[in-house]
Design an enzyme around this catalytic site. Structure first.
Site, PDB file in Angstrom:
ATOM      1  N   TYR A 149     -72.849  16.085 -97.980  1.00 50.66           N
ATOM      2  CA  TYR A 149     -72.655  17.378 -98.256  1.00 50.66           C
ATOM      3  C   TYR A 149     -72.172  17.696 -99.671  1.00 50.66           C
ATOM      4  O   TYR A 149     -71.121  17.196 -99.863  1.00 50.66           O
ATOM      5  CB  TYR A 149     -71.958  18.215 -97.139  1.00 50.66           C
ATOM      6  CG  TYR A 149     -71.531  19.713 -97.365  1.00 50.66           C
ATOM      7  CD1 TYR A 149     -72.434  20.494 -97.166  1.00 50.66           C
ATOM      8  CD2 TYR A 149     -70.179  20.107 -97.778  1.00 50.66           C
ATOM      9  CE1 TYR A 149     -72.269  21.964 -97.345  1.00 50.66           C
ATOM     10  CE2 TYR A 149     -69.914  21.587 -97.806  1.00 50.66           C
ATOM     11  CZ  TYR A 149     -70.952  22.468 -97.749  1.00 50.66           C
ATOM     12  OH  TYR A 149     -70.917  23.765 -97.668  1.00 50.66           O
ATOM     13  N   ASP A 244     -69.247  12.819-106.176  1.00 49.34           N
ATOM     14  CA  ASP A 244     -68.440  14.076-105.687  1.00 49.34           C
ATOM     15  C   ASP A 244     -67.505  13.678-105.070  1.00 49.34           C
ATOM     16  O   ASP A 244     -67.493  13.116-103.683  1.00 49.34           O
ATOM     17  CB  ASP A 244     -69.633  14.763-104.772  1.00 49.34           C
ATOM     18  CG  ASP A 244     -69.035  15.986-104.105  1.00 49.34           C
ATOM     19  OD1 ASP A 244     -67.637  16.336-104.278  1.00 49.34           O
ATOM     20  OD2 ASP A 244     -69.872  16.603-103.402  1.00 49.34           O
ATOM     21  N   LYS A 272     -60.624  21.042-103.288  1.00 50.66           N
ATOM     22  CA  LYS A 272     -59.392  20.334-102.140  1.00 50.66           C
ATOM     23  C   LYS A 272     -58.220  19.971-102.775  1.00 50.66           C
ATOM     24  O   LYS A 272     -57.570  21.091-103.197  1.00 50.66           O
ATOM     25  CB  LYS A 272     -60.404  19.592-101.155  1.00 50.66           C
ATOM     26  CG  LYS A 272     -61.469  20.205-100.569  1.00 50.66           C
ATOM     27  CD  LYS A 272     -62.145  19.456 -99.442  1.00 50.66           C
ATOM     28  CE  LYS A 272     -63.096  20.507 -98.702  1.00 50.66           C
ATOM     29  NZ  LYS A 272     -64.572  19.688 -98.804  1.00 50.66           N
TER      30      LYS A 272
HETATM   31  C1  LIG Z   1     -65.879  20.684 -99.283  1.00 48.86           C
HETATM   32  C2  LIG Z   1     -66.915  19.800-100.157  1.00 48.86           C
HETATM   33  C3  LIG Z   1     -67.543  20.490-100.994  1.00 48.86           C
HETATM   34  C4  LIG Z   1     -67.590  22.017-101.354  1.00 48.86           C
HETATM   35  O1  LIG Z   1     -66.447  22.537-101.518  1.00 48.86           O
HETATM   36  P1  LIG Z   1     -66.064  24.172-101.292  1.00 48.86           P
HETATM   37  O2  LIG Z   1     -64.966  24.364-101.911  1.00 48.86           O
HETATM   38  O3  LIG Z   1     -66.007  24.126 -99.824  1.00 48.86           O
HETATM   39  O4  LIG Z   1     -67.218  24.853-101.754  1.00 48.86           O
HETATM   40  C5  LIG Z   1     -68.234  19.800-101.884  1.00 48.86           C
HETATM   41  N1  LIG Z   1     -68.453  18.411-101.633  1.00 48.86           N
HETATM   42  C6  LIG Z   1     -67.826  17.654-100.982  1.00 48.86           C
HETATM   43  C7  LIG Z   1     -67.750  16.318-100.631  1.00 48.86           C
HETATM   44  C8  LIG Z   1     -66.996  18.465 -99.991  1.00 48.86           C
HETATM   45  O5  LIG Z   1     -66.316  17.730 -99.089  1.00 48.86           O
END
Ligand SMILES: *Cc1c(COP(=O)(O)O)cnc(C)c1O
Length: 435
Positions: A149, A244, A272
Site C-alpha cells: 500500500y 516506501d 508517520k
Molecule cells: C500509511 C502509508 C502510506 C500513506 O500515508 P498517509 O499519511 O496515510 O497518506 C503510504 N505508504 C505506506 C507504506 C504507508 O504505510
C-alpha cells in the site's frame, strides 16, 4: 473472561450522529470497524500506552495511530515542543529554519537521502515521488507489488489484472483505466516474475516502488536476495527504485528497511514517525533526481502547509529521541519477548505471529506468508471474529486482520506480559469454535 460488556453508549450515539454528516461516520474507512463488526469506539484522549474512549473505557493501544506514535501518546517532550511552536505561530507559508533542521537531520542519518522535500501525508509523498521519477526519467511506466500500500493516489490504486495481464486494473471506483494502465503489478517474493517483467518492460520503466517491509496487507517480510535483485534490475534498466519507508522509516532502526536489506534506493518516501503524530510526509533521495523539482526544474509540486512548523518540531523532537537507536533496539527486544510468550504457548494451534522491529502481525495460519496470495482468508476471518472479545478485555488491536500492530516505548514488559496472557487465553477459548 469475556463476560464484561464494555459500556459503549456514547460511542454508539456519536457514530449515529457522525454517520449523518460524514460518509460512514469516518474520515478513513478502516476506522468504521466494518471488517470486525461492533461499534467503533470514539477516542477521548491518549496518554502514554493507553487510549481512553468517550465512555470512560481504557485500552492498551497496539494501533499507535497506524504507526506514528512510536513514543506513545502525548509524549511530554513532543507536547512541550508543539506547545511552544503553536504560541509562536502555526503556519507562515514561508520557509522556517525548522524545515532545514528536519531535512538536515534526515539527510545526515540516511545514506540514500541527499535531498528531501516535506509534504502533509504519506499519500502526497508517494504521489509526488512518482511524478518526480517520471519527470526525471522521461518514462511513464510504474511497477508496484501486490499487497503493498502506498496511499490512495490514482496511479497506485491498482490491482493485478486477470490472468497473465501485467498492467493493472483500478482497485477503486473513480480511478480511470487510462491511469492504471501505466502501472504494472507483480506478486512479491517472486524472482522469476521480476526477471521476466524487466526482460520485457524494463527499458520503459520510470520506477519500481515497494514498501520497505510490506506492512499494510499483513506483514510480508521480504527476503534480502529478492530486494537486492529488484535493486540490481532497476539499475540495469535505467529505472529508479523507490523504497516506501512511510512505516519502516526510523522504526526499523535509524536506517529503516534500506539498511535492513543493505540496499541503496534512488528515492525514498517517509511519513508517520517523522511527523511525531502531526500530518507529515516526505520524499527524498538522489539530489540529481530531486533537482528536477520546481523551482530548479520542470516538475511541479507544492503545498500550502508543506513543512508546517508545528509538524516539523513534532518530528524533530521525536527523531531526536530516536537518534541513538536505543529505543528501537529496546522495542525490538520487547517485541521478541511478547511474540515468544504467545507462540510458545500456542504450539499446537494454527496461530502464528510475524514480527520484526516493533511491528507484529497476528495470523491464524502456521506458515508466515511472504506474498499477498498466501494470506489465508479464513485466518483473517478468525482474527476479525476475535477482535471484539479482545477489545472487551482492554486491548485495542487494529480493526482488521490485514493490519499490523505496533509496540510503543510507553509500553512496559508488564503491560505486554498481561496483554500476551489475554491473547493466549482468548485464542485458546475461541479456537474450538472456528474449526
Ligand atoms: C500509511 C502509508 C502510506 C500513506 O500515508 P498517509 O499519511 O496515510 O497518506 C503510504 N505508504 C505506506 C507504506 C504507508 O504505510
Amino acid at each position: 473472561m469475556g463476560g464484561i460488556m464494555l459500556k459503549k453508549d456514547k460511542s454508539k450515539k456519536l457514530m449515529d450522529l457522525a454517520g449523518r454528516v460524514t460518509p460512514g461516520g469516518v474520515n478513513s474507512p478502516v476506522r468504521a470497524f466494518k471488517s470486525v463488526g461492533g461499534t467503533p469506539i470514539f477516542i477521548d484522549r491518549g496518554e502514554g500506552a493507553y487510549l481512553y474512549d468517550v465512555d470512560g473505557n481504557k485500552y492498551l493501544d497496539f494501533c499507535s495511530s497506524w504507526g506514528p506514535l512510536i513514543l506513545g501518546h502525548a509524549d511530554p517532550d513532543v507536547v512541550a515542543a508543539v506547545k511552544t511552536q503553536v504560541e509562536r505561530g502555526m503556519t507562515f507559508g514561508a520557509t522556517t529554519e525548522l524545515e532545514y533542521q528536519l531535512a538536515d537531520f534526515i539527510v545526515s542519518q540516511i545514506d540514500a537521502v541527499e535531498s528531501i522535500r516535506f509534504v502533509s501525508s504519506g499519500t502526497e509523498a508517494v504521489m509526488s515521488v512518482i511524478r518526480t521519477a517520471r519527470g526525471f526519467t522521461g518514462r511513464d511506466l510504474i511497477l508496484k507489488f501486490e499487497g503493498c500500500y502506498h496511499g490512495h493516489s490514482d496511479h497506485l490504486l491498482v490491482q493485478a489484472g486477470s490472468g497473465l495481464a501485467t498492467f493493472g486494473q483500478p482497485s477503486s471506483a473513480g480511478v480511470p483505466e487510462a491511469i492504471t494502465s501505466q502501472t504494472a503489478v507483480l506478486p512479491l517474493d517472486d524472482e522469476e516474475a521480476l526477471q521476466e517483467f524487466f526482460d520485457h518492460h524494463g527499458d520503459k520503466l520510470a520506477a519500481a516502488i515497494i514498501e520497505g517491509i510490506p506492512a499494510n496487507n499483513g506483514l510480508l517480510i521480504q527476503r534480502h536476495d529478492y530486494m537486492r535483485l529488484l535493486r540490481a534490475l532497476t539499475e540495469k534498466h535505467g529505472a529508479l527504485l523507490i523504497l516506501d519507508e512511510v512505516i519502516t522509516g526510523f522504526r526499523v532502526g535509524m536506517g529503516g528497511a534500506a539498511a535492513y536489506y543493505g540496499i541503496h534506493p534512488d528515492l525514498l518516501t517517509y511519513g508517520k514517525i517523522i511527523g511525531g503524530g502531526m500530518p507529515v510526509g516526505a520524499f527524498g533521495g538522489r539530489s540529481d533526481v530531486m533537482n528536477v523539482l520546481s523551482p530548479l526544474g520542470p516538475v511541479y509540486q507544492a503545498g500550502t502547509l508543506s513543512g508546517n512548523p508545528v509538524a516539523m518540531v513534532a518530528g524533530l523532537t521525536t527523531l531526536a529521541k530516536l537518534a541513538n537507536g536505543r529505543i528501537q533496539a529496546e522495542l525490538e527486544e520487547k517485541n521478541r519477548r511478547f511474540v515468544s510468550r504467545i507462540t510458545s504457548r500456542l504450539t499446537n494451534s494454527t496461530f502464528n505471529i510475524a514480527g520484526i522491529a516493533s511491528i507484529f502481525w497476528l495470523v491464524f495460519q502456521r506458515d508466515l506468508p511472504r506474498d499477498a496470495k498466501s494470506i489465508d482468508r479464513d485466518g483473517i476471518a478468525h482474527y476479525n471474529r476475535m477482535h471484539d472479545k479482545i477489545l472487551e478485555q482492554g486491548l485495542y488491536l487494529p480493526p482488521s486482520g490485514y493490519e499490523v500492530c505496533f509496540i510503543s516505548a510507553a509500553q512496559t514488559d508488564d503491560m505486554l506480559d498481561d496483554a500476551a496472557d489475554i491473547l493466549v487465553a482468548t485464542i485458546k477459548q475461541e479456537a474450538h469454535q472456528w474449526v
